[in-house]
Design an enzyme around this catalytic site. Structure first.
Site, PDB file in Angstrom:
ATOM      1  N   HIS A   6       0.818  -1.217   0.000  1.00 32.44           N
ATOM      2  CA  HIS A   6       0.000   0.000   0.000  1.00 32.44           C
ATOM      3  C   HIS A   6       0.852   1.267   0.000  1.00 32.44           C
ATOM      4  O   HIS A   6       0.354   2.349  -0.304  1.00 32.44           O
ATOM      5  CB  HIS A   6      -0.989  -0.002   1.170  1.00 32.44           C
ATOM      6  CG  HIS A   6      -0.386   0.257   2.511  1.00 32.44           C
ATOM      7  ND1 HIS A   6      -0.043  -0.749   3.394  1.00 32.44           N
ATOM      8  CD2 HIS A   6      -0.047   1.408   3.139  1.00 32.44           C
ATOM      9  CE1 HIS A   6       0.450  -0.230   4.498  1.00 32.44           C
ATOM     10  NE2 HIS A   6       0.464   1.074   4.370  1.00 32.44           N
ATOM     11  N   ASP A  17       0.279  -7.852   1.752  1.00 30.64           N
ATOM     12  CA  ASP A  17       0.536  -6.417   1.624  1.00 30.64           C
ATOM     13  C   ASP A  17       2.042  -6.138   1.585  1.00 30.64           C
ATOM     14  O   ASP A  17       2.519  -5.171   2.178  1.00 30.64           O
ATOM     15  CB  ASP A  17      -0.124  -5.646   2.775  1.00 30.64           C
ATOM     16  CG  ASP A  17      -0.120  -4.137   2.527  1.00 30.64           C
ATOM     17  OD1 ASP A  17      -0.127  -3.725   1.357  1.00 30.64           O
ATOM     18  OD2 ASP A  17      -0.070  -3.375   3.513  1.00 30.64           O
ATOM     19  N   SER A  42       4.789   2.335   7.970  1.00 33.38           N
ATOM     20  CA  SER A  42       4.443   1.138   7.199  1.00 33.38           C
ATOM     21  C   SER A  42       5.625   0.696   6.340  1.00 33.38           C
ATOM     22  O   SER A  42       6.227   1.511   5.633  1.00 33.38           O
ATOM     23  CB  SER A  42       3.234   1.408   6.307  1.00 33.38           C
ATOM     24  OG  SER A  42       2.094   1.673   7.068  1.00 33.38           O
TER      25      SER A  42
END
Length: 337
Positions: free
Chosen positions: A88, A118, A192
């Site tokens: 993402h 992810d 992230s």
């Protein structure tokens, strides 16, 4: 003995005992402060800042195109320039820029990604890159102290500390956050794709995101992809450009210790299991050469099998032992139908 020698050599000290204690330094009984600075110094240089830009064409003639800039983090996994991050972070990006902690900047190429975990793999053309410490046999346990390293809100490299709240699985059948590492080390925007390390500086996982629910005020629930799973995904992406998962097509919820196998509850029509003749009520106790020690173990064996490969399933059916060959197909093919 030292005091006696000093008294003999320096007579003035005989009438001034306080001076004696000034000569002999006091020893501190204070323990050394607990610090994770060494772990951070080992892992920190291999955690990079990632900036992405996606350019959108102007809807009307004569207008300038617009662009969105996003930020995240990444982890240098080997000296060839391969970097792991979250999908993402780089999704739909036209430009990807990687910044090292020493100020070096590189343009990065997206090698491939896996939507189920992810994860994405980037490649930069550089040499002598710092590589994060890794242990192939590392096993994480609930209660382990962990440190999350990343670039939250573009403030620069930041370290947060917590513990592993719950552990996940390491196989490719992993497809939900409930099966990842759960921890309470804070993950904010920009974290992230960064590194989750232990107190020795070894990579524990790739930071993912915070659990969120608009209807609930939830704090301290964050997730990371376990290191072993992340490495498997990375290796498959580097080798094949994507991750392939095998699919069997059964539902199983019960593992029977007496038989060391799991009971098939349902068989999906048209699935490899259905075509091979597996039936509800069958107890699968061996797949290929591997004895089954849990349902998740069996799912991982299938998921990590190359599609179009035949696996021999050993089952108990109504007190009979049967050998049933099953040709595994790709899980993605099922979703695309």
């Amino acid at each position: 003995m030292l005091a006696v020698v000093l008294l003999l050599l320096i007579p003035e000290l005989r009438n001034n005992t306080l001076a004696l204690w000034k000569i002999i330094p006091e020893q501190s009984n204070q323990p050394a402060a607990l610090s994770y600075a060494k772990a951070v110094s080992l892992a920190g240089p291999a955690v990079v800042n990632i900036y992405t830009r996606d350019i959108q064409s102007a809807p009307n003639y004569g207008e300038y195109p617009t662009s969105n800039v996003r930020l995240g983090s990444g982890v240098i996994m080997d000296s060839q320039g391969y970097i792991l991050t979250n999908f993402h972070v780089v999704q739909n990006a036209n430009l990807i820029s990687v910044w090292l902690q020493n100020g070096q900047q590189f343009a990065a190429e997206l090698i491939g990604y896996d939507i189920y975990t992810d994860l994405a793999v980037l490649k930069v053309e550089a040499v002598n890159l710092p590589v994060i410490p890794q242990k192939s046999d590392l096993k994480s346990l609930a209660g382990d102290v962990v440190l999350a390293i990343g670039n939250p809100l573009n403030l620069g490299q930041t370290v947060t500390q917590g513990i592993i709240s719950a552990t996940g699985r390491n196989g490719l059948s992993n497809t939900s956050y409930l099966e990842f590492l759960q921890m309470d080390a804070a993950i904010n925007e920009g974290n992230s794709g960064g590194a989750l390390i232990n107190s020795n500086g070894d990579l524990v996982g790739i930071n993912s995101r915070q659990f969120s629910n608009p209807q609930l005020n939830i704090q301290g629930i964050f997730f990371a992809v376990p290191y072993q799973l992340a490495k498997k995904v990375m290796e498959k992406i580097i080798s094949h450009g994507r991750v392939t998962r095998g699919w069997l097509g059964v539902v199983a919820n019960r593992y029977i210790n007496e038989f060391k196998g799991f009971i098939i509850d349902q068989v999906t029509p048209g699935s490899p299991a259905y075509k091979a003749g597996l039936q509800p009520g069958d107890i699968v106790y061996q797949i290929g050469e591997q004895q089954i020690n849990s349902i998740t173990h069996a799912l991982d064996i299938v998921a990590e099998t190359k599609p179009n490969t035949s696996l021999l399933f050993k089952v108990y059916r109504q007190k009979r032992q049967l050998d049933i060959p099953v040709t595994i197909i790709e899980y993605n093919q099922v979703l695309n139908k």
